[in-house]
Design a protein around this motif. Structure first.
Motif, PDB file in Angstrom:
ATOM      1  N   LEU A   1       3.511 -13.587 -23.708  1.00 16.13           N
ATOM      2  CA  LEU A   1       4.086 -12.525 -24.313  1.00 16.13           C
ATOM      3  C   LEU A   1       5.240 -11.872 -23.399  1.00 16.13           C
ATOM      4  CD1 LEU A   1       1.557 -10.448 -26.223  1.00 16.13           C
ATOM      5  CD2 LEU A   1       3.706 -11.534 -27.200  1.00 16.13           C
ATOM      6  N   LYS A   2       5.255 -12.441 -22.128  1.00 20.55           N
ATOM      7  CA  LYS A   2       6.207 -11.704 -21.050  1.00 20.55           C
ATOM      8  C   LYS A   2       7.449 -12.018 -21.686  1.00 20.55           C
ATOM      9  CE  LYS A   2       3.545 -10.978 -16.793  1.00 20.55           C
ATOM     10  NZ  LYS A   2       2.902 -12.219 -16.073  1.00 20.55           N
ATOM     11  N   SER A   3       7.750 -13.135 -22.119  1.00 19.54           N
ATOM     12  CA  SER A   3       9.123 -13.750 -22.575  1.00 19.54           C
ATOM     13  C   SER A   3       9.480 -13.178 -24.082  1.00 19.54           C
ATOM     14  CB  SER A   3       9.267 -15.241 -22.660  1.00 19.54           C
ATOM     15  OG  SER A   3       7.957 -15.810 -22.862  1.00 19.54           O
ATOM     16  N   TYR A   4       8.784 -12.334 -24.551  1.00 20.34           N
ATOM     17  CA  TYR A   4       8.948 -11.852 -25.870  1.00 20.34           C
ATOM     18  C   TYR A   4       9.011 -10.332 -25.524  1.00 20.34           C
ATOM     19  CZ  TYR A   4       8.292 -16.239 -27.653  1.00 20.34           C
ATOM     20  OH  TYR A   4       8.410 -17.898 -28.029  1.00 20.34           O
ATOM     21  N   PRO A   5       9.967  -9.609 -25.008  1.00 21.93           N
ATOM     22  CA  PRO A   5       9.710  -7.986 -24.705  1.00 21.93           C
ATOM     23  C   PRO A   5       9.796  -7.239 -26.058  1.00 21.93           C
ATOM     24  CG  PRO A   5      12.070  -9.004 -23.984  1.00 21.93           C
ATOM     25  CD  PRO A   5      11.240 -10.215 -24.503  1.00 21.93           C
ATOM     26  N   THR A   6      10.138  -7.697 -27.355  1.00 21.02           N
ATOM     27  CA  THR A   6      10.040  -6.617 -28.381  1.00 21.02           C
ATOM     28  C   THR A   6       8.612  -6.867 -28.948  1.00 21.02           C
ATOM     29  OG1 THR A   6      10.997  -8.476 -29.771  1.00 21.02           O
ATOM     30  CG2 THR A   6      12.503  -6.813 -28.909  1.00 21.02           C
ATOM     31  N   LEU A   7       7.935  -8.267 -28.669  1.00 19.70           N
ATOM     32  CA  LEU A   7       6.727  -8.343 -28.999  1.00 19.70           C
ATOM     33  C   LEU A   7       5.730  -7.482 -27.960  1.00 19.70           C
ATOM     34  CD1 LEU A   7       6.440 -11.945 -30.468  1.00 19.70           C
ATOM     35  CD2 LEU A   7       6.875  -9.643 -31.713  1.00 19.70           C
TER      36      LEU A   7
ATOM     37  N   ALA B   1       6.432  -4.997 -26.385  1.00 19.73           N
ATOM     38  CA  ALA B   1       6.402  -3.520 -26.672  1.00 19.73           C
ATOM     39  C   ALA B   1       5.799  -3.142 -27.855  1.00 19.73           C
ATOM     40  CB  ALA B   1       7.973  -3.068 -26.744  1.00 19.73           C
ATOM     41  N   TYR B   2       5.745  -4.203 -29.052  1.00 20.42           N
ATOM     42  CA  TYR B   2       5.039  -3.812 -30.223  1.00 20.42           C
ATOM     43  C   TYR B   2       3.636  -3.724 -30.114  1.00 20.42           C
ATOM     44  CZ  TYR B   2       3.321  -5.742 -34.808  1.00 20.42           C
ATOM     45  OH  TYR B   2       2.675  -5.630 -36.038  1.00 20.42           O
ATOM     46  N   VAL B   3       3.109  -4.446 -29.054  1.00 23.53           N
ATOM     47  CA  VAL B   3       1.585  -4.437 -28.805  1.00 23.53           C
ATOM     48  C   VAL B   3       1.318  -3.408 -27.990  1.00 23.53           C
ATOM     49  CG1 VAL B   3      -0.187  -5.804 -27.380  1.00 23.53           C
ATOM     50  CG2 VAL B   3       1.389  -7.052 -28.804  1.00 23.53           C
ATOM     51  N   ALA B   4       2.202  -2.986 -27.034  1.00 23.96           N
ATOM     52  CA  ALA B   4       1.986  -1.986 -26.286  1.00 23.96           C
ATOM     53  C   ALA B   4       1.779  -0.688 -27.052  1.00 23.96           C
ATOM     54  CB  ALA B   4       3.097  -1.707 -25.130  1.00 23.96           C
ATOM     55  N   ARG B   5       2.843  -0.468 -28.149  1.00 24.19           N
ATOM     56  CA  ARG B   5       2.785   0.788 -29.190  1.00 24.19           C
ATOM     57  C   ARG B   5       1.433   0.693 -29.919  1.00 24.19           C
ATOM     58  NH1 ARG B   5       8.116  -0.339 -29.774  1.00 24.19           N
ATOM     59  NH2 ARG B   5       7.807  -1.892 -31.277  1.00 24.19           N
ATOM     60  N   GLY B   6       0.903  -0.257 -30.304  1.00 24.02           N
ATOM     61  CA  GLY B   6      -0.322  -0.417 -30.834  1.00 24.02           C
ATOM     62  C   GLY B   6      -1.409   0.145 -30.059  1.00 24.02           C
ATOM     63  N   GLU B   7      -1.270  -0.376 -28.985  1.00 26.50           N
ATOM     64  CA  GLU B   7      -2.438   0.001 -27.950  1.00 26.50           C
ATOM     65  C   GLU B   7      -2.274   1.609 -27.126  1.00 26.50           C
ATOM     66  OE1 GLU B   7      -2.979  -4.306 -25.602  1.00 26.50           O
ATOM     67  OE2 GLU B   7      -1.422  -2.740 -24.668  1.00 26.50           O
ATOM     68  N   MET B   8      -0.742   2.095 -27.765  1.00 26.51           N
ATOM     69  CA  MET B   8      -0.828   3.485 -27.333  1.00 26.51           C
ATOM     70  C   MET B   8      -1.529   4.409 -28.238  1.00 26.51           C
ATOM     71  SD  MET B   8       2.802   4.160 -25.129  1.00 26.51           S
ATOM     72  CE  MET B   8       3.507   3.188 -26.345  1.00 26.51           C
ATOM     73  N   ARG B   9      -1.999   3.888 -29.560  1.00 24.58           N
ATOM     74  CA  ARG B   9      -2.253   4.775 -30.504  1.00 24.58           C
ATOM     75  C   ARG B   9      -3.656   5.286 -30.152  1.00 24.58           C
ATOM     76  NH1 ARG B   9       0.509   4.407 -35.151  1.00 24.58           N
ATOM     77  NH2 ARG B   9      -1.497   5.183 -36.565  1.00 24.58           N
ATOM     78  N   PRO B  10      -3.964   6.705 -30.332  1.00 21.81           N
ATOM     79  CA  PRO B  10      -4.939   7.204 -29.891  1.00 21.81           C
ATOM     80  C   PRO B  10      -6.266   6.459 -30.426  1.00 21.81           C
ATOM     81  CG  PRO B  10      -3.585   8.876 -30.561  1.00 21.81           C
ATOM     82  CD  PRO B  10      -2.973   7.607 -30.833  1.00 21.81           C
ATOM     83  N   ALA B  11      -6.233   5.891 -31.781  1.00 16.84           N
ATOM     84  CA  ALA B  11      -7.387   5.324 -32.132  1.00 16.84           C
ATOM     85  C   ALA B  11      -7.883   3.987 -31.709  1.00 16.84           C
ATOM     86  CB  ALA B  11      -7.073   5.053 -33.775  1.00 16.84           C
ATOM     87  N   TYR B  12      -6.613   3.342 -31.207  1.00 16.53           N
ATOM     88  CA  TYR B  12      -6.979   2.075 -30.504  1.00 16.53           C
ATOM     89  C   TYR B  12      -7.585   2.527 -29.046  1.00 16.53           C
ATOM     90  CZ  TYR B  12      -5.971  -2.077 -27.515  1.00 16.53           C
ATOM     91  OH  TYR B  12      -6.313  -2.973 -26.716  1.00 16.53           O
ATOM     92  N   GLN B  13      -7.260   3.494 -28.609  1.00 18.57           N
ATOM     93  CA  GLN B  13      -7.769   4.094 -27.104  1.00 18.57           C
ATOM     94  C   GLN B  13      -9.005   4.325 -27.405  1.00 18.57           C
ATOM     95  OE1 GLN B  13      -5.459   5.554 -24.196  1.00 18.57           O
ATOM     96  NE2 GLN B  13      -3.926   4.048 -25.020  1.00 18.57           N
ATOM     97  N   ARG B  14      -9.624   4.949 -28.452  1.00 21.67           N
ATOM     98  CA  ARG B  14     -11.066   5.235 -28.579  1.00 21.67           C
ATOM     99  C   ARG B  14     -11.673   4.098 -28.787  1.00 21.67           C
ATOM    100  NH1 ARG B  14      -8.557   9.509 -31.726  1.00 21.67           N
ATOM    101  NH2 ARG B  14      -8.916   8.645 -33.701  1.00 21.67           N
ATOM    102  N   ALA B  15     -11.419   3.066 -29.806  1.00 25.30           N
ATOM    103  CA  ALA B  15     -12.102   1.847 -29.825  1.00 25.30           C
ATOM    104  C   ALA B  15     -12.095   1.083 -28.662  1.00 25.30           C
ATOM    105  CB  ALA B  15     -11.146   1.315 -31.231  1.00 25.30           C
TER     106      ALA B  15
END
Ligand code: GTB
Length: 217
Positions: free
Chosen positions: A180-186, A188-202
């Motif tokens: 994934l390192k060679s896909y910066p937009t992807l 960042a997409y994954v990181a955005r998902g992981e930053m969601r509070p619901a993700y963090q609680r899960a």
């Protein structure tokens, strides 16, 4: 009605949230539905009583009163259809979000899982070094296509929805591969998902299972 899901009592991912209970936990957190978790061993998953509920002897199972579901994608569709927050109200946008759910599971996940399984199960084989680049190419082909479609958008189709939830969990299966390192937009997409509070609680809840299982050695 109480919702109960099953999860590994001792996940081989060592708390990295890569097993498929994670996506169900995340979906339930997104819609604000409390749930219980029944932890199961590999042996229990293969017993007839468990297979009566999940014919393939796998996690996760979802139970809500009389309703028992398996297949994480079907479970998430069920959660999304019965609760606000994971599917758009507009009928066409909803159909497109469901299309992305299928794309995550049917088009993007298979090459990623095949690559991951080859890394784990085939590393000692004589042909491994020749086969792995071919499998990696299949993964990269899908990532190229996905990155092209995502462009600079935050999510795949408008606001975050169940399609993104599944796609992020699928891409997370590349964790540790470095691809994934060679896909910066992807990335960042994954990181955005992981930053969601619901993700963090899960994530914290599934990590707590691993931490408790390994406490005391
Ligand atoms: N299509 C089903 C679904 O989506 O629900 C697939 C379910 C499935 O693969 N479950 C796996 C399972 O129960 C766990 S998630 N396996 C036990 C078995 O088949 O005996 C797959 C998984 C396992 C481990 C890691 N890991 O260690 O990183 C990641 C993902």
């Amino acid at each position: 009605m109480t919702i109960t899901i099953t999860a590994f009592e001792n996940s081989p991912d060592r708390g990295r949230g890569l097993a498929r209970d994670m996506r169900v936990r995340w979906a339930l957190e997104e819609v604000g539905q409390p749930y219980d978790v029944r932890l199961v061993s590999f042996a229990e998953m293969k017993e007839p009583a468990y297979r009566a509920l999940q014919p393939f002897g796998q996690i996760p199972i979802y139970r809500e009163g009389d309703l028992v579901l398996f297949e994480s994608g079907a479970i998430i569709l069920h959660i999304a259809e019965r609760n606000a927050g994971l599917l758009p109200a507009d009928a066409n946008a909803r159909a497109r979000a469901i299309t992305w759910m299928f794309a995550a599971l049917n088009t993007v996940e298979p090459p990623i899982v095949e690559f991951g399984m080859a890394m784990i199960l085939e590393s000692g084989k004589s042909w491994h070094e020749e086969r792995l680049p071919m499998l990696e190419d299949c993964v990269r082909k899908r990532l190229d296509e996905l990155a092209r479609r995502l462009g600079d958008a935050d999510w795949l189709d408008g606001a975050f929805n169940a399609g993104d939830l599944l796609m992020v969990t699928v891409l997370r299966r590349l964790d540790g591969s470095g691809i994934l390192k060679s896909y910066p937009t992807l990335s960042a997409y994954v990181a955005r998902g992981e930053m969601r509070p619901a993700y963090q609680r899960a994530f914290a809840d599934q990590l707590a299972v691993f931490t408790a299982a390994t406490a005391g050695g």
